[in-house]
Every structure is written in structure tokens, then in C-alpha cells.
Design a protein around this motif. Structure first.
Motif, PDB file in Angstrom:
ATOM      1  N   SER A   1     -10.188   2.521 -58.163  1.00 37.13           N
ATOM      2  CA  SER A   1      -9.409   1.243 -57.405  1.00 37.13           C
ATOM      3  C   SER A   1      -9.937   1.346 -55.996  1.00 37.13           C
ATOM      4  O   SER A   1     -10.807   2.054 -55.546  1.00 37.13           O
ATOM      5  N   GLY A   2      -9.606   0.099 -55.449  1.00 33.55           N
ATOM      6  CA  GLY A   2      -9.920  -0.231 -54.145  1.00 33.55           C
ATOM      7  C   GLY A   2     -10.703  -1.398 -54.081  1.00 33.55           C
ATOM      8  O   GLY A   2     -11.218  -2.085 -54.779  1.00 33.55           O
ATOM      9  N   ALA A   3     -10.685  -2.141 -52.663  1.00 31.98           N
ATOM     10  CA  ALA A   3     -10.935  -3.479 -52.656  1.00 31.98           C
ATOM     11  C   ALA A   3     -10.783  -4.644 -53.569  1.00 31.98           C
ATOM     12  O   ALA A   3     -11.806  -5.425 -53.781  1.00 31.98           O
ATOM     13  N   SER A   4      -9.606  -4.720 -54.061  1.00 29.02           N
ATOM     14  CA  SER A   4      -9.030  -5.537 -54.830  1.00 29.02           C
ATOM     15  C   SER A   4      -9.942  -5.622 -56.171  1.00 29.02           C
ATOM     16  O   SER A   4     -10.318  -6.560 -56.799  1.00 29.02           O
ATOM     17  N   GLY A   5     -10.275  -4.454 -56.840  1.00 27.78           N
ATOM     18  CA  GLY A   5     -11.114  -4.328 -57.746  1.00 27.78           C
ATOM     19  C   GLY A   5     -12.631  -4.250 -57.569  1.00 27.78           C
ATOM     20  O   GLY A   5     -13.507  -3.956 -58.572  1.00 27.78           O
ATOM     21  N   ALA A   6     -13.220  -4.486 -56.342  1.00 29.47           N
ATOM     22  CA  ALA A   6     -14.349  -4.573 -56.098  1.00 29.47           C
ATOM     23  C   ALA A   6     -15.301  -3.316 -56.194  1.00 29.47           C
ATOM     24  O   ALA A   6     -16.453  -3.152 -56.814  1.00 29.47           O
ATOM     25  N   ILE A   7     -14.743  -2.226 -55.868  1.00 29.66           N
ATOM     26  CA  ILE A   7     -15.302  -0.951 -55.810  1.00 29.66           C
ATOM     27  C   ILE A   7     -15.707  -0.647 -57.217  1.00 29.66           C
ATOM     28  O   ILE A   7     -16.812  -0.219 -57.513  1.00 29.66           O
ATOM     29  N   GLY A   8     -14.618  -0.488 -58.055  1.00 27.11           N
ATOM     30  CA  GLY A   8     -14.937  -0.023 -59.305  1.00 27.11           C
ATOM     31  C   GLY A   8     -16.078  -1.052 -60.067  1.00 27.11           C
ATOM     32  O   GLY A   8     -16.822  -0.555 -60.797  1.00 27.11           O
ATOM     33  N   SER A   9     -15.912  -2.453 -59.782  1.00 26.42           N
ATOM     34  CA  SER A   9     -16.556  -3.337 -60.433  1.00 26.42           C
ATOM     35  C   SER A   9     -18.138  -3.317 -60.015  1.00 26.42           C
ATOM     36  O   SER A   9     -18.982  -3.246 -60.840  1.00 26.42           O
ATOM     37  N   GLU A  10     -18.305  -2.971 -58.748  1.00 24.36           N
ATOM     38  CA  GLU A  10     -19.534  -2.748 -57.942  1.00 24.36           C
ATOM     39  C   GLU A  10     -20.316  -1.493 -58.715  1.00 24.36           C
ATOM     40  O   GLU A  10     -21.566  -1.470 -58.939  1.00 24.36           O
ATOM     41  N   ALA A  11     -19.284  -0.494 -59.124  1.00 23.01           N
ATOM     42  CA  ALA A  11     -20.018   0.596 -59.490  1.00 23.01           C
ATOM     43  C   ALA A  11     -20.683   0.490 -61.001  1.00 23.01           C
ATOM     44  O   ALA A  11     -21.887   1.004 -61.262  1.00 23.01           O
ATOM     45  N   VAL A  12     -19.803  -0.291 -61.315  1.00 19.41           N
ATOM     46  CA  VAL A  12     -20.569  -0.741 -62.845  1.00 19.41           C
ATOM     47  C   VAL A  12     -21.755  -1.519 -62.742  1.00 19.41           C
ATOM     48  O   VAL A  12     -22.430  -1.107 -63.694  1.00 19.41           O
ATOM     49  N   ALA A  13     -21.702  -2.579 -62.062  1.00 17.29           N
ATOM     50  CA  ALA A  13     -22.944  -3.485 -61.848  1.00 17.29           C
ATOM     51  C   ALA A  13     -24.077  -2.511 -61.479  1.00 17.29           C
ATOM     52  O   ALA A  13     -25.283  -2.872 -61.932  1.00 17.29           O
ATOM     53  N   LYS A  14     -24.012  -1.529 -60.873  1.00 15.74           N
ATOM     54  CA  LYS A  14     -25.151  -0.689 -60.247  1.00 15.74           C
ATOM     55  C   LYS A  14     -25.116   0.489 -61.312  1.00 15.74           C
ATOM     56  O   LYS A  14     -26.246   1.379 -61.030  1.00 15.74           O
ATOM     57  N   ALA A  15     -24.543   0.648 -62.429  1.00 23.89           N
ATOM     58  CA  ALA A  15     -24.870   1.875 -63.219  1.00 23.89           C
ATOM     59  C   ALA A  15     -25.837   1.499 -64.131  1.00 23.89           C
ATOM     60  O   ALA A  15     -26.454   0.419 -64.359  1.00 23.89           O
ATOM     61  N   ALA A  16     -26.455   2.624 -64.913  1.00 25.93           N
ATOM     62  CA  ALA A  16     -27.517   2.503 -65.737  1.00 25.93           C
ATOM     63  C   ALA A  16     -27.140   1.581 -67.047  1.00 25.93           C
ATOM     64  O   ALA A  16     -25.991   1.840 -67.629  1.00 25.93           O
ATOM     65  N   PRO A  17     -27.827   0.543 -67.575  1.00 22.52           N
ATOM     66  CA  PRO A  17     -27.500  -0.385 -68.526  1.00 22.52           C
ATOM     67  C   PRO A  17     -27.814   0.158 -70.027  1.00 22.52           C
ATOM     68  O   PRO A  17     -28.896  -0.356 -70.651  1.00 22.52           O
ATOM     69  N   ASP A  18     -27.096   1.242 -70.378  1.00 26.58           N
ATOM     70  CA  ASP A  18     -27.378   1.993 -71.505  1.00 26.58           C
ATOM     71  C   ASP A  18     -26.186   2.023 -72.385  1.00 26.58           C
ATOM     72  O   ASP A  18     -26.182   2.536 -73.584  1.00 26.58           O
TER      73      ASP A  18
END
Length: 321
Positions: free
Chosen positions: A67-84
Motif C-alpha cells: 500500500s501507499g500513495a493511493s495505490g501508486a506504490i504497488g502499481s509502479e512496482a508491478v510496472a517495473k517488474a520482469a514481464p514474465d
């Protein structure tokens, strides 16, 4: 081997490799990121989906609350994760609205994600603490107008459907009360239940148990029609706001660049899960309406929603800066 033949051979090998990856997927635990604290509707939907996918595949799908930043922290973590295919995201329309509200959001909802599937939607309900005398939305608005410093709305995240619906009601009723933003639904609900905050608009699954227990007083639902689980609660439109309608929908995303064979495998798994009796038994009683849109259909839906949210954010002058 000439260059053209070499290229063709390389592409054939790559295609075979990707097909093999999809056939074996998933062969290790898959992390489903929920960018909010446990206890909200996004979390509930993700956990039911994860359990169904685990049972289908025999591989663990694990919910990871970031959680954090109105959902932006977790969402950004996925955006930067390996696309596997081993890091996924369950989110609400907040994924689309966040970048419209803040320039500091570290992802682009269209460029940085591969939409897998829309999962469904739920109505929302505006509820207040039962100690407040208002019995209708009109009475609550009149009371809040008379004493704006004594009232406040809570919400799960800036740019969430709940937040945007509260802003719309404030604007249309010329109501000047603050909206307190929490790091998820659970925190907002706890303060409404405790009487520290007057009320909130929330997705029905997380508010329904408290309404049933008499710990929340429902004033209006946000759909265009009354709903079966709260038949005596009028709509916002019936309460003096003609044409008002807003629901909260939920989807599954992967990082951009996910190989198409794995994306298609995920789509098939999710479609089967959302059509299962297991998911229906757990989500239908919470007024969840399964509505699975896959691939391009989900992408087109997202584009329409983005246009709609741009208008709402602009009209309400919502900003997180």
C-alpha cells in the motif's frame, strides 16, 4: 546460412521457446500485488481470484499487499517488474486516474501495463455513522452545509471511484467538507465506524457486513437502479442527483512486454476462474457482478474509462500535488 534464413531460424526458435514457456506456465509461485492494505474490495477480489487460480494450476498465486500513495506504490512496482507472468496486479480505476491527478506517479497506465482481464464490478454505497441523525442523503447534505467543520468524508485513495463519487456529490450539492484520504478502504472504514469521520462512499463488499450489523447507516447507492442486497436504499439519482451513476470495477494487469503466449494462457485461466462456482459463491453475495473482458476488449474499455476520468478530474479540479 544467409542472413534471411538465419533470421527466420532465430524467430522460429524464439517462437518455440515462448510456446514452451506458456505451456509450462506457471511453474513457480505467482505474486499478485494489491496496492492497498488488506480488508478492502480490491484485496477481497484478488484473494478469491488467487485461490481459484491456485486450485486450477496447482501452483501458488500469492497476494502481496503493497500500500501507499493511493495505490501508486504497488502499481509502479508491478510496472517495473520482469514481464514474465510471475508478478501481476489487481487494481481498480484508480490505476487510470492516478496519473491524471499527480505528475509524480511513476507509471503510465497504458504504456507500462499489459491488460489481462477485467474481472467485474460492484455498486458503491454512501454510508454514515449511525449516531448521525440524517436518514437520507438530502438530510445529510443539509446538516453538513449547516456545520461543514463538523463533517468529513473518508476515502480509500485519491482518484478512486469512491473519491471521485464523493467529489461529484460535493460539487453538485455545493458542499464544502474535507475528504480524508487513507491508505486503503480499511483505514477509512475504521474511522467511519469509530465516528471520527462522518461517512464515506465505499464498494458494497467491504461495507455490507457493517451495514448488516447496524454499524453503518446506508443513505444511497451509486448505481442507476436499486440493488437486490439493499432494496430499501435509494439511488443517489433518486436522492436529488438525476443521472448520477458510478460503479467500481476491477481488473488484472501484467507488466508491459509480457509474451503473448503467456498472456493468452493467463486470460484463459482467469476466464475459467471468474466463471467458476467457487468465485460466484464468494463474490456474488457481495454484489459483485462478474464481467470478464479479455485482451483488446479490456484495452478498449480502459481507453473509454480514461476519457471519462479525465473529464471528472478536470471538472472537480482534483490534484494530489
Amino acid at each position: 546460412m544467409n542472413p534471411i534464413a538465419a533470421l527466420a531460424f532465430g524467430l522460429a526458435v524464439l517462437g518455440t521457446s515462448l510456446a514452451g514457456q506458456a505451456q509450462n506456465y506457471p511453474d513457480k509461485p505467482v505474486r499478485i500485488v494489491v496496492p492497498y492494505q488488506p480488508g478492502g474490495t480490491v484485496d477481497l477480489v484478488a484473494r478469491v481470484l488467487a485461490q481459484s487460480l491456485t486450485e486450477q494450476t496447482g501452483t501458488q498465486f500469492i497476494v502481496d499487499n503493497r500500500s501507499g500513495a493511493s495505490g501508486a506504490i504497488g502499481s509502479e512496482a508491478v510496472a517495473k517488474a520482469a514481464p514474465d507472468g510471475y508478478t501481476l496486479l489487481v487494481q481498480s480505476p484508480t490505476l487510470i486516474a492516478n496519473p491524471l491527478i499527480s505528475r509524480k506517479v511513476g507509471y503510465d497506465p497504458i504504456r507500462d501495463f499489459r491488460p489481462i482481464a477485467m474481472l467485474g464490478s460492484v455498486p458503491m454505497v454512501l454510508s454514515i455513522h449511525p449516531s448521525l441523525p440524517a436518514k437520507t442523503l438530502k438530510e445529510f447534505v443539509e446538516s453538513a452545509r449547516a456545520n461543514p467543520k463538523g463533517h468529513a468524508f473518508g476515502t480509500s485513495a485519491v482518484g478512486s471511484p469512491m473519491h471521485l463519487a464523493e467529489e461529484a456529490i460535493k460539487r453538485e450539492s455545493k458542499l464544502d467538507i474535507p475528504i480524508i484520504v487513507y491508505r486503503g478502504t480499511a483505514g477509512a472504514l475504521n474511522d467511519v465506524l469509530g465516528g471520527q469521520v462522518s461517512g464515506m462512499i465505499d464498494a458494497i463488499p467491504s461495507s455490507a457486513p457493517h451495514i448488516a450489523a447496524g454499524k453503518l447507516k446506508p443513505l444511497a447507492v451509486t448505481t442507476s437502479h436499486r440493488i437486490a442486497s439493499l432494496p430499501n436504499v435509494p439511488t443517489v439519482a433518486e436522492s436529488g442527483y438525476p443521472g448520477f451513476e458510478m460503479v467500481s470495477w476491477y481488473g488484472l494487469w501484467a507488466p508491459h512486454g509480457l509474451p503473448e503466449p503467456i498472456a493468452k494462457k493467463l486470460e484463459a485461466l482467469v476466464q475459467k476462474a471468474m466463471a467458476s462456482q467457487f468465485v460466484s459463491d464468494r463474490l456474488a453475495p457481495q454484489s459483485f457482478e462478474a464481467q470478464t473482458l479479455l485482451g483488446n476488449s479490456f484495452s478498449a474499455f480502459i481507453a473509454r474509462q480514461q476519457t471519462r476520468y479525465m473529464v471528472i478530474v478536470k471538472e472537480a479540479n482534483i490534484t494530489a500535488e
